[in-house]
Write an enzyme that holds these catalytic residues in place. Sequence first.
Site, PDB file in Angstrom:
ATOM      1  N   VAL A 232       3.817   1.224  -5.388  1.00 34.75           N
ATOM      2  CA  VAL A 232       4.422   0.594  -6.558  1.00 34.75           C
ATOM      3  C   VAL A 232       4.791   1.668  -7.565  1.00 34.75           C
ATOM      4  O   VAL A 232       3.954   2.500  -7.924  1.00 34.75           O
ATOM      5  CB  VAL A 232       3.447  -0.423  -7.184  1.00 34.75           C
TER       6      VAL A 232
ATOM      7  N   GLU B  33       0.863  -1.177   0.000  1.00 35.95           N
ATOM      8  CA  GLU B  33       0.000   0.000   0.000  1.00 35.95           C
ATOM      9  C   GLU B  33       0.902   1.231   0.000  1.00 35.95           C
ATOM     10  O   GLU B  33       1.867   1.290   0.753  1.00 35.95           O
ATOM     11  CB  GLU B  33      -0.915  -0.022   1.233  1.00 35.95           C
TER      12      GLU B  33
ATOM     13  N   ALA C  73     -21.091   3.302   2.853  1.00 39.80           N
ATOM     14  CA  ALA C  73     -20.954   2.145   3.748  1.00 39.80           C
ATOM     15  C   ALA C  73     -22.169   1.218   3.750  1.00 39.80           C
ATOM     16  O   ALA C  73     -22.457   0.568   4.742  1.00 39.80           O
ATOM     17  CB  ALA C  73     -20.628   2.601   5.169  1.00 39.80           C
TER      18      ALA C  73
ATOM     19  N   HIS D  92     -25.674  -3.042   0.020  1.00 39.22           N
ATOM     20  CA  HIS D  92     -26.930  -2.963  -0.717  1.00 39.22           C
ATOM     21  C   HIS D  92     -27.606  -4.322  -0.775  1.00 39.22           C
ATOM     22  O   HIS D  92     -26.936  -5.344  -0.899  1.00 39.22           O
ATOM     23  CB  HIS D  92     -26.657  -2.489  -2.154  1.00 39.22           C
TER      24      HIS D  92
ATOM     25  N   CYS E  22      -8.568  15.624  21.805  1.00 34.23           N
ATOM     26  CA  CYS E  22      -7.762  14.403  21.896  1.00 34.23           C
ATOM     27  C   CYS E  22      -6.592  14.338  20.926  1.00 34.23           C
ATOM     28  O   CYS E  22      -5.690  13.555  21.116  1.00 34.23           O
ATOM     29  CB  CYS E  22      -8.641  13.175  21.731  1.00 34.23           C
TER      30      CYS E  22
ATOM     31  N   THR F  32     -12.234   3.450  -0.127  1.00 29.50           N
ATOM     32  CA  THR F  32     -12.823   2.744   1.008  1.00 29.50           C
ATOM     33  C   THR F  32     -12.975   3.650   2.223  1.00 29.50           C
ATOM     34  O   THR F  32     -13.719   3.370   3.146  1.00 29.50           O
ATOM     35  CB  THR F  32     -11.964   1.508   1.349  1.00 29.50           C
TER      36      THR F  32
ATOM     37  N   ILE G 231     -13.734  -0.654  -9.475  1.00 30.95           N
ATOM     38  CA  ILE G 231     -14.551  -1.098  -8.336  1.00 30.95           C
ATOM     39  C   ILE G 231     -15.251   0.121  -7.722  1.00 30.95           C
ATOM     40  O   ILE G 231     -14.896   0.612  -6.658  1.00 30.95           O
ATOM     41  CB  ILE G 231     -13.696  -1.855  -7.290  1.00 30.95           C
TER      42      ILE G 231
END
Lengths: 494, 423, 123
Positions: free
Chosen positions: A176, A34, A49, A52, A447, A44, A340
């Site tokens: 890559v 990655e 989310a 379906h 935070c 993603t 995708i």
Amino acid sequence: MKDKTDILIIGGGVTGCFAARELSRYDLDITLVEKEPSLCTGTTKANTALIHAGFNADPDKLKGRLNMRGNQLYHERIQHELDVPIEWLGALVVAKEEEKLPKLEELLEKGQENGVPDLEIVKGDDIYDLEPHLADDAIAALHAPTAGIVNPFELTVALANNAAMNGADVYLEAGVEDIEDKGETKLVKTAKGDIEADIVINAAGLYADKIANMVGIDKFEITPRRGEYYLYDKQADIDVQTTVFPVPTKITKGIVVTPTDEGNVLIGPNAEVIESVENKSTTREGLDEVLNGAQKTIPELSKRNVIREFAGLRPAITETGDFLIEASDEVPGFINVAGIQSPGLASAPAIAEKVVGIVEEEIGGLKEDPDFDPNYEGPPKFRHMSHEEQAKLVEEDENYGQIICRCESVTKGEILEAIREPVGARTVNDIKRRVRPGSGRCQGGFCEPKVVNILSEELGIPENEVVLESEESKLLRERTKEPLLNEEEVSDNE
Amino acid sequence: MNKQEYELVVVGGGPAGLAAAQEAYDQGVRDILILERDFELGGILQQCIHNGFGLHYFGEELTGPEYAQQFMENVRERGVDIKLDTMVLEVTPEKDVYAINSDDGMLYIDAEAVILAMGCRERTREAIDIPGTRPAGVYSAGTAQRYVNMEQWIPGEKVVILGSGDIGLIMARRMHLEGAEVEAVLEIMPFSGGLVRNIVQCLDDFDIPLRMQQTVTEIHGKDRLEAVTVAEVDENMQPIPGTEYKIECDTLLLSVGLIPENELSKDAGVKMHDVTGGPIVNEGRETNIEGIFACGNVLHVHDLVDWVTEESLVAGKTAANYLQGGIDKREQEIEVNPGENVGYIVPQKITNDVEDRKLVDLYMRCKKPMEHVTINLYSGDKKLLDKNERRVEPGEMITFPVPEQMISDDMDSLKVDIVKEGE
Amino acid sequence: MSETVEITCISCPMGCDVELEVNEDDDIVDIDGNSCQAGIEYVKNEYRNPTRILPTTARVKGGVLPLVPVKTDEPMPKGLLDEAMEEIAKVELEAPVELGDVVIENILDTGVNIVATRDLPKK
Ligand SMILES: Cc1cc2nc3c(=O)[nH]c(=O)nc-3n(C[C@H](O)[C@H](O)[C@H](O)COP(=O)(O)OP(=O)(O)OC[C@H]3O[C@@H](n4cnc5c(N)ncnc54)[C@H](O)[C@@H]3O)c2cc1C
Ligand SMILES: Cc1cc2nc3c(=O)[nH]c(=O)nc-3n(C[C@H](O)[C@H](O)[C@H](O)COP(=O)(O)OP(=O)(O)OC[C@H]3O[C@@H](n4cnc5c(N)ncnc54)[C@H](O)[C@@H]3O)c2cc1C
Ligand code: SF4
């Protein structure tokens, strides 16, 4: 980085991680690379989310068929194997005008043909029993109880960690850069070193065409299509129960209103073709379109209590409008998993299943790994526990007694776990995606400094090396007083 | 679970919690516990290292930490119990308090009275809806203040500040003095919410431009912030097309308002006020839940800590009265309502019959800046009291003391308005 | 030839913009724009000798925090603020520090001291 592997997967989104996990069932050496310092930073990271139900899936298209199968696999296997929030809240397609009713019928029939279980058209009060916040002029709705929502971040992280537990290697910041086709094998050149692989799986999302180009494949092109969102505070008064769609028209699918797995409300996305695969900025026009669209079904929504806005890019192959999942016939041993777009998340288990099939064909048979363990458990969720359970957790480990994120009640223990997992978190946003500090109404104001501090200690780097997301996204510059001292030194040297 | 009992639990050890605990002690309550999530007491004051605190209460100008330390010493001298690094997770309507830390684990505290003093949080980028990318380098001003003043980190080198309230102004000076370049302070309103003194001493002194009626309309930069688009706004605060320009910067500090931190209060069943964002209280700072009090920034956002202290002393005293046998109620509740040009008034009602009380202080904010005004107090149509002010502005809370003898039994509501002198 | 200088009075929330007219000899010949007497005093002073309290921080070794807040114990000349910041940057204290501790005596010969404004215990 190791220099040889059986299968190299490019891309740490849900597609790549799912493929890695499913392939780790077999007696194979799997490697995933990655380019970013964390998983799940591409498409993603920013989507609706939804798993379906498949009533709108086109059975003539791969994406339609894989959606159906994917939904089934989530129900049958994934929700039991992985410790990932998946909730079957169902979906409603809401019609407010008479002339929309035929379309609703059409969706019902198509869904039934696709084999979507338990579909029905509801009318009158029954609609409001399913979703009390709906606009009061709804006349009918298609109800699909098998539609669900999933936490895509936790899913992707669970898959990668489960793959790693089963022997896969995951390398981050290993983008890559080039691929040399050596016939029998491919030499893949990454930012972390070169690695030789028998089979390369291209799951690089928005960059899949560029990766394919590296081996001379130019049969497809990825066109980014942006979708924007507003996310609401958990305590907002509008606690939507189910995923709400308007009836789709030829021009638009309409804006979805849906709960998230944590009980926030999410609205979006619009769809806009844009130039650059890097352009994830939100826009005034886009966000306005989203809110206006959402108000058509849930009129109470406003900008009040919005805690986040974001945009995601669909990696679409425009010519076909479909997924492209195949072993290249030009370059043996090179498998494209490209285009995708939606419903890529819903289809992910089925995409992985298909990829396994292709690999099996390429290799000529696969041998199951008897030690494969399909189960994964993530860090505990303090916020979902009873006070008794919380008390027990702190007794076992005092790090669970330190609340780092006040809005989401995230403990130091959870953050440490996220960092210490096999594929551990390295960035502030990665920690946020996995265990939620900074996901609440103050968006990290309280935070973030604490998370930066924990990362710095755990990774053994100074706090100004800690990044938000990408390698270049450092949060802090210098120690206070340094700029003043530097000037002093400069003038001393002169 | 670690079970304990206390008469009074104070949630939050900032100036509000400290003063409330101190006063409750001085009124005779001995069994007091302060719960604070930070590693030390003092609250937000520990990062407000600038001077400008205490002129009213101490008659001298102190810095935030100096002001805080005074009250920290006071509670320590009195032997009030304190738990640091302890986060309160829940307060129930029955006044059971759940809190957690690494040493005691989960604490379950059975309290007879609770004072909520959790302070406030900052509004974020999304609260003001700025589109664009999401790079590193966008901070709330208070987060940056903590980094620069306490954690010893400078977030960036070229800074734009959105919002000209006091926090924004103070941070402009801090960033400048520590070696960063402050390109501009932008303010969407036609007036600044900050003190004139801060505009002079934090901006003018260093030639930092203050641009009124301008706002950030887009954020640029993939990894780290690279620039912001700024536009002028019209009278409805909408960006005017064609007026956009870009400022290159690596840091954007947002000083766009504070929100009382009331998640715990809501879970305890405490009723909230729409405008203040804090609980609805009576003059003793008691909420709708008997025995639960609120004071300081959790109740309404204060600009001067001196008033936080005053208000918290009242809350501490009433809590003590409550614990020592109860509070006498008036026959009739008096609603306190904002009139013309008044944004809100705290307390929202007067309900108690207190023997030795001389004054009831009304705290209020005006809606827009005005010069030479009269502030009028009415009961029905009858004017009870007025006072003149040279200038009022929304950024500065107005205190309006009402003598006890003016509050009579037959009243059912009071109203305050702010009008031009002579009207 | 006289010159006009604008100074905002900050003695009260009014914040009057006051104009001073100054002649060649640097004498103030006219003051205009103030709403009250206090304004005259303020702008004269601010013109002749503007001073400021400087609140900032100094580095600390071994404390619960790496910085301790400090300030000038009296207002100091405004023109020296930047230089004073550089002087203070060079200091590194040892914890514990106590409120009132003198961090730098007579900074830049102004007669003003830099003092700590809180206790900072050892880690
Ligand atoms: C607005 C929107 C809404 C959506 N809603 C839904 C929905 O509700 N339901 C649903 O099922 N689907 C939905 N989708 C689709 C779904 O999100 C995607 O199909 C899915 O996330 C794609 O995952 P991926 O792993 O293929 O791609 P990505 O998540 O983009 O992963 C690709 C990865 O490859 C990495 N990479 C790229 N180049 C290189 C390189 N050179 N070297 C190494 N790594 C590289 C990237 O950094 C990235 O991490 C939506 C999409 C969008 C944009
Ligand atoms: C940047 C800035 C500049 C300011 N400048 C000035 C000025 O120049 N002059 C002036 O007079 N005033 C100024 N003020 C205002 C003044 O400081 C505040 O009004 C005052 O500090 C508020 O006090 P508080 O106790 O209500 O809140 P805080 O000081 O915020 O204290 C609340 C405390 O509660 C704790 N807490 C919250 N939730 C929990 C929980 N669940 N469990 C345990 N503990 C909890 C917090 O950690 C904190 O310590 C400034 C304020 C800010 C933010
Ligand atoms: S001149 Fe007087 S009224 Fe005007 S700001 Fe100064 S003190 Fe206030």
